[in-house]
Design a protein around this motif. Structure first.
Motif, PDB file in Angstrom:
ATOM      1  N   ALA A  72       0.878  -1.179   0.000  1.00  0.00           N
ATOM      2  CA  ALA A  72       0.000   0.000   0.000  1.00  0.00           C
ATOM      3  C   ALA A  72       0.908   1.219   0.000  1.00  0.00           C
ATOM      4  O   ALA A  72       1.944   1.235   0.650  1.00  0.00           O
ATOM      5  N   GLY A  74       0.770   5.481   0.471  1.00  0.00           N
ATOM      6  CA  GLY A  74       0.029   6.713   0.712  1.00  0.00           C
ATOM      7  C   GLY A  74       0.607   7.769  -0.207  1.00  0.00           C
ATOM      8  O   GLY A  74       0.375   7.761  -1.418  1.00  0.00           O
ATOM      9  N   SER A  75       1.434   8.662   0.363  1.00  0.00           N
ATOM     10  CA  SER A  75       2.066   9.688  -0.476  1.00  0.00           C
ATOM     11  C   SER A  75       3.534   9.406  -0.729  1.00  0.00           C
ATOM     12  O   SER A  75       4.231  10.233  -1.322  1.00  0.00           O
ATOM     13  N   GLY A  76       4.028   8.262  -0.244  1.00  0.00           N
ATOM     14  CA  GLY A  76       5.420   7.902  -0.524  1.00  0.00           C
ATOM     15  C   GLY A  76       6.423   8.798   0.183  1.00  0.00           C
ATOM     16  O   GLY A  76       7.551   8.955  -0.280  1.00  0.00           O
ATOM     17  N   THR A  77       6.040   9.379   1.340  1.00  0.00           N
ATOM     18  CA  THR A  77       6.996  10.238   2.051  1.00  0.00           C
ATOM     19  C   THR A  77       7.783   9.460   3.113  1.00  0.00           C
ATOM     20  O   THR A  77       8.558  10.072   3.867  1.00  0.00           O
ATOM     21  N   SER A  78       7.598   8.148   3.162  1.00  0.00           N
ATOM     22  CA  SER A  78       8.339   7.359   4.152  1.00  0.00           C
ATOM     23  C   SER A  78       9.834   7.567   3.959  1.00  0.00           C
ATOM     24  O   SER A  78      10.340   7.553   2.842  1.00  0.00           O
ATOM     25  N   SER A 137       6.030  16.541  10.182  1.00  0.00           N
ATOM     26  CA  SER A 137       6.410  17.730   9.398  1.00  0.00           C
ATOM     27  C   SER A 137       5.910  17.614   7.965  1.00  0.00           C
ATOM     28  O   SER A 137       5.823  18.604   7.257  1.00  0.00           O
ATOM     29  N   SER A 138       5.598  16.406   7.555  1.00  0.00           N
ATOM     30  CA  SER A 138       5.087  16.159   6.204  1.00  0.00           C
ATOM     31  C   SER A 138       3.561  16.217   6.164  1.00  0.00           C
ATOM     32  O   SER A 138       2.949  15.761   5.192  1.00  0.00           O
ATOM     33  N   THR A 143      -0.327  10.727   4.213  1.00  0.00           N
ATOM     34  CA  THR A 143      -1.703  10.272   4.428  1.00  0.00           C
ATOM     35  C   THR A 143      -1.871   9.618   5.799  1.00  0.00           C
ATOM     36  O   THR A 143      -0.899   9.158   6.411  1.00  0.00           O
ATOM     37  N   ASN A 147       0.554   7.253   8.164  1.00  0.00           N
ATOM     38  CA  ASN A 147       0.759   7.577   9.590  1.00  0.00           C
ATOM     39  C   ASN A 147       0.437   6.365  10.457  1.00  0.00           C
ATOM     40  O   ASN A 147       1.139   6.062  11.416  1.00  0.00           O
ATOM     41  N   ALA A 149       0.405   3.148   9.490  1.00  0.00           N
ATOM     42  CA  ALA A 149       1.352   2.048   9.268  1.00  0.00           C
ATOM     43  C   ALA A 149       2.670   2.288  10.008  1.00  0.00           C
ATOM     44  O   ALA A 149       3.296   1.353  10.499  1.00  0.00           O
ATOM     45  N   GLY A 153       4.828  10.303  14.225  1.00  0.00           N
ATOM     46  CA  GLY A 153       4.858  11.269  15.316  1.00  0.00           C
ATOM     47  C   GLY A 153       4.842  12.675  14.759  1.00  0.00           C
ATOM     48  O   GLY A 153       4.218  12.944  13.737  1.00  0.00           O
ATOM     49  N   ALA A 208      -5.142  -0.584   5.717  1.00  0.00           N
ATOM     50  CA  ALA A 208      -6.145   0.175   6.460  1.00  0.00           C
ATOM     51  C   ALA A 208      -7.052   0.861   5.450  1.00  0.00           C
ATOM     52  O   ALA A 208      -6.569   1.518   4.511  1.00  0.00           O
ATOM     53  N   GLU A 418       9.802   7.153  14.888  1.00  0.00           N
ATOM     54  CA  GLU A 418       8.536   7.424  14.189  1.00  0.00           C
ATOM     55  C   GLU A 418       8.561   7.058  12.718  1.00  0.00           C
ATOM     56  O   GLU A 418       7.514   6.997  12.096  1.00  0.00           O
TER      57      GLU A 418
END
Ligand SMILES: Cc1cc2nc3c(=O)[nH]c(=O)nc-3n(C[C@H](O)[C@H](O)[C@H](O)COP(=O)(O)OP(=O)(O)OC[C@H]3O[C@@H](n4cnc5c(N)ncnc54)[C@H](O)[C@@H]3O)c2cc1C
Length: 480
Positions: A72, A74-78, A137-138, A143, A147, A149, A153, A208, A418
């Motif tokens: 899955a 979300g926005s790929g900011t991991s 901060s993102s 998404t 958050n 998954a 924080g 989710a 986080e």
């Protein structure tokens, strides 16, 4: 080998969704090859863009039937490679599954779909005087599903806790294709905290679909203070003193010189001149409580040997202080073509000591490192700079990152505050957990995903011959 266009699996997948929602061709798929940790890349078989929960469920059941790995997104900011695709697997882009299903301002809860952007929740409930507290901060792009998954924080999680403290209930499709609902609008639940178990699973259990989130009243007022220090250890010790004083600020953040310079250049943030580190402390709450705490904070800061202490003049000044901090990660991109954002945790009282060590190692190894972090949580974010085009540079950066993670564990902390373990830190999971604990973690995962198809290759170190995990664009992750 069949091309994407003729691949029979992709052809069957296409029948599940309206035209155009299975992305085809190298150019479309390329954008999904990595997340914000660009050192790990893999090519997915296909990217699908569902718009409804039923479409997500159908795709997961398809993957189960075909034994196809999926992730899955979300926005790929991991920042830990958690959303990098599994080679040859399916990326399920969740951004369009983002409806607000219900806002109950009386109960102070909202039911929202997982693809909603974090900040959109607070925007939607602002008129009710409420907000969603977890604030990575993102927040303007990431998404809620991401958050959840990663149990994200943010600056204000010192006071309010992480995502797990704000998700009361969840609906999810497990990797088996079963649809489950855990928790609900009330905190009173049956049995163990099933919702809590799902939060932080890094996409290894399933997807989710929607969540019931807790909303909090917006604070009545803020008091934000900048304190500049000659070195980062002094700033770290000031954090320990604030916490020891019994104050509970909304946020305590530290930025080091390199990051300060980058933020000044990028967003013209104004920080005290001549300081190697800056502390941002924010009190928030009712007017009376903030006024009382302000006097105590002034006394603690005065005793911490600051070069300068500067309270925000007004709301505009406060926003400017936060803009500099929240832009710091991207601003550091101006200093170096590449960097790793590390995410270890140490006990707060050992912050000064940990920062001193990181500084020594950075100089000794010739690797530039800028610290920007949620100091109140003991959550370190060393930004480790490297140039991917210079042979050996990434490996040196990873070696420093590895030393820092081991230090965090030795000091009684953790390898992630986080950002999750993802693919980046999976080699370090056994540093934190003994073999029995590792077995237990694997069994829990298998209970949700017996085929091991959900976000395969993440969090757990791979078996030696396992080629399923995303490939590192350099060499294997450091074992330092
Ligand atoms: C500039 C910047 C600042 C950041 N600051 C912070 C910060 O302050 N605090 C913090 O915690 N993080 C921070 N991050 C990291 C990142 O934004 C967070 O981890 C965020 O939670 C990721 O959300 P996403 O939607 O981008 O998820 P993605 O990156 O797309 O995915 C992350 C993980 O979530 C899984 N996932 C996504 N959606 C679902 C779903 N619906 N169901 C199941 N699994 C799902 C993915 O499979 C993956 O494992 C920052 C990142 C950047 C780039």
């Amino acid at each position: 080998m069949p091309t994407l266009a003729t691949n029979p699996v992709v052809e069957r997948l296409r029948r599940l969704l309206p035209t155009g929602r299975v992305l085809e061709g190298d150019a479309q798929v390329a954008a999904y090859e990595c997340d914000a940790l660009t050192a790990f890349r893999a090519t997915p078989l296909a990217v699908v863009v569902p718009e409804t929960q039923d479409e997500v469920i159908a795709i997961v059941r398809f993957c189960r039937d075909e034994r196809l790995p999926f992730v899955a997104r979300g926005s790929g900011t991991s920042l830990s490679g958690a959303a990098a695709p599994v080679p040859g697997g399916i990326v399920i882009a969740m951004n369009r599954v983002s409806r607000i299903i219900r806002i109950d301002s009386q109960q102070r809860v909202a039911v929202v779909e997982a693809g909603i952007v974090n900040a959109a929740i607070s925007m939607a409930v602002a008129a009710h005087g409420l907000h969603f507290a977890p604030d990575p901060s993102s927040a303007l792009i990431c998404t809620l599903g991401g958050n959840i998954a990663l149990n994200a924080g943010g600056a204000h999680c010192l006071k309010y806790g992480m995502t797990s403290n704000h998700v009361l209930g969840l609906k999810a499709v497990l990797a088996t294709g079963e649809v489950v609902t855990f928790g609900g609008p009330s905190r009173e639940q049956v049995g163990p905290d099933w919702t809590g178990l799902f939060v932080g699973n890094e996409g290894l259990f399933g997807i989710a679909l929607e969540a019931t989130v807790q909303l909090l009243p917006k604070p009545e007022c803020f008091h934000t203070v900048l304190a500049g220090y000659r070195n980062v250890e002094q700033a770290g010790e000031a954090v320990a003193a604030i916490v020891a004083s019994g104050l509970l600020p909304g946020a305590i953040e530290i930025m080091e010189k390199l990051a300060l310079d980058a933020a000044v250049a990028a967003v013209h943030a104004e920080y005290p001149a001549g300081c190697e580190a800056v502390l941002i402390v924010e009190l928030e709450g009712t007017r009376e409580a903030v006024a009382a705490d302000r006097a105590r904070l002034d006394a603690v800061l005065a005793a911490s040997q600051p070069v300068e202490v500067r309270p925000a003049r007004d709301a505009v000044d406060r926003a400017a202080i936060w803009k500099g901090r929240k832009s710091a990660f991207s601003a550091v991109g101006r200093l170096s073509p590449d960097f790793i954002v590390q995410d270890g945790v140490v006990p707060r009282r050992r912050l000064g000591e940990a920062l001193r060590k990181i500084g020594e190692w950075s100089r000794e190894m010739g690797v530039r490192c800028a610290n920007v972090f949620h100091a109140g949580d003991g959550n370190l974010h060393p930004l480790i700079l490297y140039n991917g085009a210079v042979p050996g540079d990434l490996q040196r950066a990873e070696a420093l990152a590895g030393r820092i993670l081991k230090l965090c564990v030795e000091m009684g902390g953790s390898i992630t505050g986080e950002h999750g373990v993802g693919v980046e830190k999976r080699e370090f999971l056994p540093v934190m957990f003994n073999p029995d604990e590792m077995d237990c973690l694997r069994r829990v995962r298998a209970a949700f995903d017996p085929l091991g198809i959900a976000n395969q290759g993440k969090m757990f170190p791979p078996a030696p011959a396992d080629a399923s995990a995303p490939a590192h664009s350099g060499s294997a992750p450091a074992q330092a």
